[in-house]
Motif scaffolding. Structure first.
Motif, PDB file in Angstrom:
ATOM      1  N   LEU A 198       0.812  -1.216   0.000  1.00 27.05           N
ATOM      2  CA  LEU A 198       0.000   0.000   0.000  1.00 27.05           C
ATOM      3  C   LEU A 198       0.845   1.266   0.000  1.00 27.05           C
ATOM      4  O   LEU A 198       0.329   2.351  -0.274  1.00 27.05           O
ATOM      5  CB  LEU A 198      -0.972  -0.011   1.177  1.00 27.05           C
ATOM      6  CG  LEU A 198      -2.091  -1.053   1.043  1.00 27.05           C
ATOM      7  CD1 LEU A 198      -2.947  -1.092   2.298  1.00 27.05           C
ATOM      8  CD2 LEU A 198      -2.965  -0.779  -0.181  1.00 27.05           C
ATOM      9  N   ASP A 199       2.128   1.135   0.272  1.00 20.02           N
ATOM     10  CA  ASP A 199       3.012   2.297   0.140  1.00 20.02           C
ATOM     11  C   ASP A 199       3.241   2.643  -1.335  1.00 20.02           C
ATOM     12  O   ASP A 199       3.574   3.776  -1.667  1.00 20.02           O
ATOM     13  CB  ASP A 199       4.358   2.037   0.807  1.00 20.02           C
ATOM     14  CG  ASP A 199       4.234   2.000   2.322  1.00 20.02           C
ATOM     15  OD1 ASP A 199       3.300   2.626   2.857  1.00 20.02           O
ATOM     16  OD2 ASP A 199       5.061   1.329   2.960  1.00 20.02           O
ATOM     17  N   ARG A 200       3.052   1.635  -2.190  1.00 20.05           N
ATOM     18  CA  ARG A 200       3.251   1.854  -3.627  1.00 20.05           C
ATOM     19  C   ARG A 200       1.935   2.108  -4.355  1.00 20.05           C
ATOM     20  O   ARG A 200       1.912   2.778  -5.391  1.00 20.05           O
ATOM     21  CB  ARG A 200       3.928   0.641  -4.260  1.00 20.05           C
ATOM     22  CG  ARG A 200       5.313   0.367  -3.703  1.00 20.05           C
ATOM     23  CD  ARG A 200       5.955  -0.806  -4.411  1.00 20.05           C
ATOM     24  NE  ARG A 200       6.361  -0.438  -5.750  1.00 20.05           N
ATOM     25  CZ  ARG A 200       7.618  -0.395  -6.174  1.00 20.05           C
ATOM     26  NH1 ARG A 200       8.589  -0.740  -5.363  1.00 20.05           N
ATOM     27  NH2 ARG A 200       7.902  -0.055  -7.390  1.00 20.05           N
TER      28      ARG A 200
ATOM     29  N   PRO B  62       0.583  -0.451 -12.644  1.00 19.38           N
ATOM     30  CA  PRO B  62       1.634   0.471 -13.075  1.00 19.38           C
ATOM     31  C   PRO B  62       2.635   0.800 -11.975  1.00 19.38           C
ATOM     32  O   PRO B  62       3.746   1.236 -12.266  1.00 19.38           O
ATOM     33  CB  PRO B  62       0.857   1.736 -13.470  1.00 19.38           C
ATOM     34  CG  PRO B  62      -0.568   1.348 -13.570  1.00 19.38           C
ATOM     35  CD  PRO B  62      -0.759   0.146 -12.707  1.00 19.38           C
ATOM     36  N   GLU B  63       2.235   0.604 -10.733  1.00 13.63           N
ATOM     37  CA  GLU B  63       3.123   0.927  -9.614  1.00 13.63           C
ATOM     38  C   GLU B  63       3.896  -0.286  -9.110  1.00 13.63           C
ATOM     39  O   GLU B  63       4.643  -0.188  -8.133  1.00 13.63           O
ATOM     40  CB  GLU B  63       2.308   1.542  -8.465  1.00 13.63           C
ATOM     41  CG  GLU B  63       1.435   2.717  -8.862  1.00 13.63           C
ATOM     42  CD  GLU B  63       2.221   3.893  -9.407  1.00 13.63           C
ATOM     43  OE1 GLU B  63       3.401   4.038  -9.046  1.00 13.63           O
ATOM     44  OE2 GLU B  63       1.648   4.665 -10.200  1.00 13.63           O
ATOM     45  N   ARG B  64       3.665  -1.441  -9.732  1.00 15.60           N
ATOM     46  CA  ARG B  64       4.304  -2.679  -9.268  1.00 15.60           C
ATOM     47  C   ARG B  64       4.040  -2.915  -7.775  1.00 15.60           C
ATOM     48  O   ARG B  64       4.937  -3.304  -7.022  1.00 15.60           O
ATOM     49  CB  ARG B  64       5.816  -2.654  -9.524  1.00 15.60           C
ATOM     50  CG  ARG B  64       6.158  -2.590 -10.986  1.00 15.60           C
ATOM     51  CD  ARG B  64       5.963  -3.959 -11.626  1.00 15.60           C
ATOM     52  NE  ARG B  64       6.348  -3.988 -13.034  1.00 15.60           N
ATOM     53  CZ  ARG B  64       5.477  -4.009 -14.033  1.00 15.60           C
ATOM     54  NH1 ARG B  64       4.185  -3.980 -13.812  1.00 15.60           N
ATOM     55  NH2 ARG B  64       5.892  -4.073 -15.277  1.00 15.60           N
ATOM     56  N   ALA B  65       2.804  -2.667  -7.381  1.00 13.54           N
ATOM     57  CA  ALA B  65       2.440  -2.767  -5.967  1.00 13.54           C
ATOM     58  C   ALA B  65       1.990  -4.173  -5.576  1.00 13.54           C
ATOM     59  O   ALA B  65       1.822  -4.455  -4.392  1.00 13.54           O
ATOM     60  CB  ALA B  65       1.315  -1.766  -5.651  1.00 13.54           C
ATOM     61  N   ILE B  66       1.775  -5.025  -6.576  1.00 13.72           N
ATOM     62  CA  ILE B  66       1.231  -6.360  -6.312  1.00 13.72           C
ATOM     63  C   ILE B  66       2.325  -7.406  -6.490  1.00 13.72           C
ATOM     64  O   ILE B  66       3.018  -7.415  -7.500  1.00 13.72           O
ATOM     65  CB  ILE B  66       0.061  -6.661  -7.262  1.00 13.72           C
ATOM     66  CG1 ILE B  66      -1.049  -5.622  -7.073  1.00 13.72           C
ATOM     67  CG2 ILE B  66      -0.473  -8.077  -7.031  1.00 13.72           C
ATOM     68  CD1 ILE B  66      -2.099  -5.663  -8.156  1.00 13.72           C
TER      69      ILE B  66
END
Ligand code: F3S
Length: 64
Positions: free
Chosen positions: A7-9, A56-60
């Motif tokens: 969640l920071d990303r 797009p944020e590579r958060a997963i």
């Protein structure tokens, strides 16, 4: 296989929800919310991987 969301990303692009609504929801602020804790059912592994590839944020992250 397990999914994690950083969640920071996360910036609220919602592609995860669009591609894998059985795995992801969005919270009231538009950020990703994980619907499944622990091991993914087999039929949700591919959608989860697709969502991870399209964030797009590579958060997963999808882990074995
Ligand atoms: Fe966040 Fe990526 Fe989903 S930015 S809302 S985890 S597509």
């Amino acid at each position: 296989m397990r999914v994690r969301v950083d969640l920071d990303r996360c910036q609220g692009h919602s592609r995860c929800y669009a591609l894998a609504p059985e795995v992801f929801d969005v919270d009231d602020d538009g950020y990703a919310a994980l619907l499944i804790e622990g091991d993914l059912p087999t039929h949700l592994e591919a959608p989860a991987q697709l969502a991870a590839a399209n964030c797009p944020e590579r958060a997963i992250t999808v882990e074995e």
